[in-house]
Design a protein around this motif. Structure first.
Motif, PDB file in Angstrom:
ATOM      1  N   GLN A 156       0.861  -1.183   0.000  1.00  0.00           N
ATOM      2  CA  GLN A 156       0.000   0.000   0.000  1.00  0.00           C
ATOM      3  C   GLN A 156       0.902   1.239   0.000  1.00  0.00           C
ATOM      4  N   HIS A 157       1.941   1.166   0.802  1.00  0.00           N
ATOM      5  CA  HIS A 157       2.992   2.185   0.815  1.00  0.00           C
ATOM      6  C   HIS A 157       4.316   1.453   0.620  1.00  0.00           C
ATOM      7  N   SER A 161       6.806   5.757  -2.258  1.00  0.00           N
ATOM      8  CA  SER A 161       5.499   6.382  -2.039  1.00  0.00           C
ATOM      9  C   SER A 161       5.553   7.329  -0.841  1.00  0.00           C
ATOM     10  N   PRO A 163       4.853   8.227   3.020  1.00  0.00           N
ATOM     11  CA  PRO A 163       4.967   7.333   4.172  1.00  0.00           C
ATOM     12  C   PRO A 163       3.612   6.750   4.569  1.00  0.00           C
ATOM     13  N   GLY A 164       3.653   5.540   5.108  1.00  0.00           N
ATOM     14  CA  GLY A 164       2.451   4.884   5.581  1.00  0.00           C
ATOM     15  C   GLY A 164       2.677   3.405   5.775  1.00  0.00           C
ATOM     16  N   PRO A 165       1.652   2.711   6.245  1.00  0.00           N
ATOM     17  CA  PRO A 165       1.802   1.276   6.498  1.00  0.00           C
ATOM     18  C   PRO A 165       1.947   0.471   5.207  1.00  0.00           C
ATOM     19  N   ASP A 168      -2.265  -1.422   5.680  1.00  0.00           N
ATOM     20  CA  ASP A 168      -3.212  -1.091   6.734  1.00  0.00           C
ATOM     21  C   ASP A 168      -4.337  -2.131   6.738  1.00  0.00           C
ATOM     22  N   TRP A 171      -7.279  -1.319   4.504  1.00  0.00           N
ATOM     23  CA  TRP A 171      -6.896  -1.453   3.088  1.00  0.00           C
ATOM     24  C   TRP A 171      -6.811  -2.926   2.712  1.00  0.00           C
TER      25      TRP A 171
END
Length: 175
Positions: A156-157, A161, A163-165, A168, A171
């Motif tokens: 997803q990240h 990309s 920043p992020g999980p 998630d 998601w």
């Protein structure tokens, strides 16, 4: 190896990354871990090696494109793959082709159809990794030519990309 050894009793199948689609795109290149192979055989765990186009330290969609381009090149690759599966007593193959450069998904679907037909004749399992929310994979058609579709519900990240999980849970569930 130590994690595999210590947890083998919890596994019912393994997809090791041991087979590769090289730049020549006509025969399978192998990099089989002999210790892991012997352990898995000893524990009687079915081995379904992944064949990927991650070759020379990069995803190479051009290799997939060259292999898919003609019926003869697809057949040569499938024949090579059958030889490796039979020689090593593998249970089947997991196809992991990424960073595709195709203008349509027709040749990929045709390849999976031919692969599925050839491998099923000899009793092999056929699975394919598919990226969610990605039009490179026609899931409705590919499901006909695979025993399992393996959803790659991650990235997803990623490094390039925001920043992020990695995945998630909301998601992941949506995918």
């Amino acid at each position: 190896f130590f994690s595999l050894r210590d947890n083998a009793d919890k596994l019912n199948m393994v997809f090791p990354e041991w087979l590769f689609l090289p730049d020549s795109a006509d025969t399978v290149v192998t990099d089989i871990d002999a210790r892991a192979l012997n352990l898995l055989r000893e524990k009687k765990i079915p081995i379904v090696p992944m064949v990927s186009n991650y070759f020379n330290e990069q995803w190479n969609g051009g290799n997939v494109h060259r292999m898919l381009s003609t019926a003869a090149s697809r057949k040569k690759f499938i024949t090579s793959l059958l030889g490796v599966l039979g020689k090593n007593g593998f249970a089947g193959v997991n196809v992991d082709f990424e960073a595709l450069q195709e203008n349509s998904d027709e040749r990929l679907v045709e390849f999976q159809k031919e692969l599925y037909s050839a491998l099923h004749r000899d009793g092999f399992l056929v699975t394919m990794d598919v990226a969610p929310l990605n039009s490179d994979y026609d899931l409705k058609r590919l499901q006909r030519y695979n025993d399992y579709l393996v959803v790659m519900a991650y990235d997803q990240h990623y490094a390039e990309s925001v920043p992020g999980p990695i995945a998630d849970h909301r998601w992941f569930e949506a995918v």
